[in-house]
Scaffold this active site. Structure first.
Site, PDB file in Angstrom:
ATOM      1  N   PHE A 149       0.806  -1.227   0.000  1.00 25.54           N
ATOM      2  CA  PHE A 149       0.000   0.000   0.000  1.00 25.54           C
ATOM      3  C   PHE A 149       0.832   1.267   0.000  1.00 25.54           C
ATOM      4  O   PHE A 149       0.363   2.333  -0.377  1.00 25.54           O
ATOM      5  CB  PHE A 149      -0.945   0.014   1.222  1.00 25.54           C
ATOM      6  N   CYS A 281       9.535   1.674   3.463  1.00 22.84           N
ATOM      7  CA  CYS A 281      10.403   0.548   3.821  1.00 22.84           C
ATOM      8  C   CYS A 281      11.829   1.020   4.048  1.00 22.84           C
ATOM      9  O   CYS A 281      12.627   0.312   4.623  1.00 22.84           O
ATOM     10  CB  CYS A 281      10.388  -0.497   2.721  1.00 22.84           C
ATOM     11  N   GLU A 382       8.916  -4.238  13.218  1.00 24.89           N
ATOM     12  CA  GLU A 382       8.802  -3.152  12.239  1.00 24.89           C
ATOM     13  C   GLU A 382       7.517  -2.388  12.590  1.00 24.89           C
ATOM     14  O   GLU A 382       6.416  -2.911  12.427  1.00 24.89           O
ATOM     15  CB  GLU A 382       8.701  -3.704  10.815  1.00 24.89           C
TER      16      GLU A 382
HETATM   17  P1  NAD Z   1       1.481  -6.636   2.973  1.00 26.35           P
HETATM   18  O1  NAD Z   1       2.503  -7.697   3.020  1.00 26.35           O
HETATM   19  O2  NAD Z   1       0.374  -6.674   3.964  1.00 26.35           O
HETATM   20  O3  NAD Z   1       0.764  -6.632   1.522  1.00 26.35           O
HETATM   21  C1  NAD Z   1       1.500  -6.662   0.321  1.00 26.35           C
HETATM   22  C2  NAD Z   1       0.676  -7.359  -0.753  1.00 26.35           C
HETATM   23  O4  NAD Z   1       0.433  -8.704  -0.343  1.00 26.35           O
HETATM   24  C3  NAD Z   1      -0.678  -6.719  -1.008  1.00 26.35           C
HETATM   25  O5  NAD Z   1      -0.918  -6.697  -2.386  1.00 26.35           O
HETATM   26  C4  NAD Z   1      -1.645  -7.627  -0.275  1.00 26.35           C
HETATM   27  O6  NAD Z   1      -2.911  -7.701  -0.902  1.00 26.35           O
HETATM   28  C5  NAD Z   1      -0.969  -8.979  -0.323  1.00 26.35           C
HETATM   29  N1  NAD Z   1      -1.261  -9.790   0.873  1.00 26.35           N
HETATM   30  C6  NAD Z   1      -1.459  -9.343   2.133  1.00 26.35           C
HETATM   31  N2  NAD Z   1      -1.698 -10.378   2.967  1.00 26.35           N
HETATM   32  C7  NAD Z   1      -1.622 -11.498   2.222  1.00 26.35           C
HETATM   33  C8  NAD Z   1      -1.768 -12.891   2.517  1.00 26.35           C
HETATM   34  N3  NAD Z   1      -2.015 -13.326   3.744  1.00 26.35           N
HETATM   35  N4  NAD Z   1      -1.621 -13.768   1.513  1.00 26.35           N
HETATM   36  C9  NAD Z   1      -1.344 -13.348   0.255  1.00 26.35           C
HETATM   37  N5  NAD Z   1      -1.211 -12.041  -0.080  1.00 26.35           N
HETATM   38  C10 NAD Z   1      -1.339 -11.125   0.890  1.00 26.35           C
HETATM   39  O7  NAD Z   1       2.244  -5.238   3.022  1.00 26.35           O
HETATM   40  P2  NAD Z   1       1.626  -3.766   3.149  1.00 26.35           P
HETATM   41  O8  NAD Z   1       1.103  -3.583   4.528  1.00 26.35           O
HETATM   42  O9  NAD Z   1       0.751  -3.478   1.994  1.00 26.35           O
HETATM   43  O10 NAD Z   1       2.957  -2.893   2.940  1.00 26.35           O
HETATM   44  C11 NAD Z   1       3.834  -2.568   3.991  1.00 26.35           C
HETATM   45  C12 NAD Z   1       4.988  -3.547   4.084  1.00 26.35           C
HETATM   46  O11 NAD Z   1       5.681  -3.589   2.845  1.00 26.35           O
HETATM   47  C13 NAD Z   1       6.025  -3.142   5.116  1.00 26.35           C
HETATM   48  O12 NAD Z   1       6.463  -4.289   5.797  1.00 26.35           O
HETATM   49  C14 NAD Z   1       7.149  -2.547   4.285  1.00 26.35           C
HETATM   50  O13 NAD Z   1       8.430  -2.598   4.880  1.00 26.35           O
HETATM   51  C15 NAD Z   1       7.082  -3.411   3.083  1.00 26.35           C
HETATM   52  N6  NAD Z   1       7.704  -2.754   1.930  1.00 26.35           N
HETATM   53  C16 NAD Z   1       8.922  -3.205   1.545  1.00 26.35           C
HETATM   54  C17 NAD Z   1       9.567  -2.589   0.487  1.00 26.35           C
HETATM   55  C18 NAD Z   1      10.913  -3.061   0.040  1.00 26.35           C
HETATM   56  O14 NAD Z   1      11.367  -2.594  -0.987  1.00 26.35           O
HETATM   57  N7  NAD Z   1      11.575  -3.969   0.743  1.00 26.35           N
HETATM   58  C19 NAD Z   1       8.957  -1.514  -0.188  1.00 26.35           C
HETATM   59  C20 NAD Z   1       7.692  -1.092   0.228  1.00 26.35           C
HETATM   60  C21 NAD Z   1       7.083  -1.735   1.306  1.00 26.35           C
END
Ligand code: NAD
Length: 497
Positions: A149, A281, A382
């Site tokens: 998101f 992130c 985190e």
């Molecule tokens: P998230 O892991 O909850 O969701 C990411 C994606 O996975 C979304 O499209 C979501 O629909 C899907 N998803 C969520 N739960 C799922 C499940 N149980 N099974 C399958 N798919 C699922 O992450 P978020 O809250 O949207 O984003 C924040 C996180 O992303 C933070 O931990 C941040 O550090 C990380 N992030 C990392 C980077 C990087 O480059 N390393 C960049 C941006 C964000």
């Protein structure tokens, strides 16, 4: 209520499954739109569109592929403000910050415009008598992208421009919390002349993700999100025979050595910890104050933190917007009270903030915690919100041990005037991206982005040359144009001569 559907085969496709998710305006706390949550059949429709487009797109000349990408670049440039407004409306970040992520996404489209240079193969002539060898790279096929998101434009653009430039077709599953920007990016790609089926957007939640992970026609998956989901994507995707890069969460440490410029360090810590409400992130979430700098550094950070202007993202006076959801806001606030109970000093407490006229918005003030115990939840987890932890260390070695014992290794930074110390840190620290007097060292498009340890599962960083490698397969061709003197029976091991 406005509905966000899917974009499949170059046109809007209604979510027919009847499952909808709410999309909130974080500044008001009200549901503003609803988003289709794809069924298995809807995901299959998107993958089928991508698979059908793959052969023609993958063999189209580089000149024609880049022709589309150059037009896309111009369209995106002309729509920067509109895209930033969409981001602010669903994510909450301030307009200037949203414009920044559009600009970083555009960098990758610009990189993709130069794909002929990046895809050049290698040729060795006369490796044996009248034998040449060439190495080429070809598209993988259908690539799926699953995105978080916190960067509704930039993270999808880390993926699909380069993937399609390499000749793949793409199915993007954006975060269901912020679906509109990805949809608009796909519409604009069609307007630029991208053939139907090359870029598809399927909205959805876990159901859509699980289907992409098992679908036999999906060849590769790029994922960015939290560590537990990244690990699941990597293990399931690879078990299903796909190539996977899965970028996860982070806990980024910024070391401040005693000789650092303390004003620069304090400015940088505040910008990097509280920008985008800490929902980056690459946010700095821990400052490690080395030696005698601690008290003075904390005082300077606190002074600046108290002055951060918080309000709706579309108000030009705001420097920081709301958090993504009410539940997340409350969880982040819980870390502040929890840290106090676990022995940290709460220097700035932002948990009581109310923004006038936006009482139901997901706002949280900024918090600064000092002398945070390494065993506390605030240090171990985190937090992903506007909470900065300060930890004290006696020496550089102690500070380095702290960073290197973290389970994450996304980004890190050192603030110092000592070139030798900075050089040691670059070589000794266990993280994928290192800043020297740069708090958020996100690489430019022509270098690759990625972490170590639990911040990345897979062998490839994202975009840059790693991206080109991830989105292509190698092929090596050995050629002989025989001379009349060649030939004859020889059952021995072929040798070069
Ligand atoms: P998230 O892991 O909850 O969701 C990411 C994606 O996975 C979304 O499209 C979501 O629909 C899907 N998803 C969520 N739960 C799922 C499940 N149980 N099974 C399958 N798919 C699922 O992450 P978020 O809250 O949207 O984003 C924040 C996180 O992303 C933070 O931990 C941040 O550090 C990380 N992030 C990392 C980077 C990087 O480059 N390393 C960049 C941006 C964000």
């Amino acid at each position: 209520m406005k509905t966000i559907d899917h974009w499949i085969g170059g046109k809007p496709v209604e979510g027919g499954s009847g499952n909808w998710g709410p999309v909130f305006d974080p500044a008001t706390g009200e549901q503003a739109k609803r988003v289709a949550l794809a069924s298995v059949e809807e995901v299959d429709q998107a993958v089928a569109a991508a698979a059908a487009a793959a052969a023609d797109w993958g063999t189209l000349s580089l000149a024609r592929r880049t022709g589309v990408l150059f037009k896309y670049r111009e369209l995106l440039d002309a729509h920067r403000d509109e895209l930033a407004e969409l981001i602010t409306a669903e994510h909450g970040k301030v307009h200037s910050d949203a414009l920044g992520e559009v600009a970083r996404g555009l960098e990758i489209v610009e990189l993709a415009c130069g794909i002929p240079q990046l895809l050049k193969g290698e040729l060795s002539t006369q490796v044996s008598t009248r034998v040449d060898v060439s190495s080429i790279r070809q598209p993988v096929g259908v690539v799926a992208g699953i995105t978080p998101f916190n960067f509704p434009a930039m993270v999808p653009m880390w993926m699909f421009p380069l993937a399609i430039a390499c000749g793949n077709t793409f199915v993007l599953k954006p975060s269901e919390k912020v679906p509109s920007t990805a949809y608009r990016l796909a519409e604009l790609a069609s307007e630029a002349g991208l053939p139907e089926g090359v870029l598809n957007v399927v909205n959805g939640d876990r159901v859509a993700v699980e289907r992409l992970l098992e679908h036999p026609d999906v060849d590769a998956i790029s994922f960015v999100g939290s560590t537990p989901i990244a690990r699941h994507i990597f293990t399931t995707g690879t078990a299903n025979g796909k190539r996977v890069q899965a970028l996860g969460g982070a806990k980024n440490h910024m070391l401040v050595l005693p000789d650092a410029d303390l004003d620069l360090a304090a400015d940088s810590a505040v910008n990097a910890a509280y920008g985008s409400a800490g929902e980056r992130c690459m946010a700095v979430s821990v400052v490690v104050a080395v030696g005698a700098t601690g008290d003075e550094l904390v005082a300077r950070i606190a002074e600046r933190a108290r002055a951060v202007r918080i309000g709706p993202g579309d108000d030009p006076a705001s420097e920081m917007g709301p958090l993504i959801t009410r539940e997340h806001r409350d969880k982040v606030a819980g870390y502040v009270s929890g840290a106090a109970a676990q022995g940290a000093e709460v220097v700035v407490d932002g948990t009581g903030l109310v923004v006038e006229g936006h009482e139901r918005g997901h706002f949280l003030g900024v918090s600064l915690l000092d002398r945070v115990p390494v065993g506390s939840d605030a240090y171990q987890d985190e937090i992903f919100g506007p909470v900065l932890c300060v930890v004290r260390a006696e020496t550089y070695e102690e500070a380095l041990r702290l960073v290197n014992s973290s389970r994450w290794g996304n980004g890190t930074a050192i603030f110092t005037r000592d070139g030798g110390a900075a050089r040691r840190f670059q070589l000794e620290v266990q993280a994928g991206m290192v800043g020297v007097n740069v708090p958020i060292p996100v690489p430019v498009g022509y270098h690759s982005f990625g972490g170590w340890k639990e911040s990345l599962f897979g062998d490839h960083h994202i975009y840059g040359s790693d991206g080109v490698h991830f989105y292509t397969r190698g092929k090596v061709v050995t050629t002989r144009w025989p001379d009349p003197s060649d030939g004859g029976i020889n059952l021995g091991f072929p040798s070069n001569h």
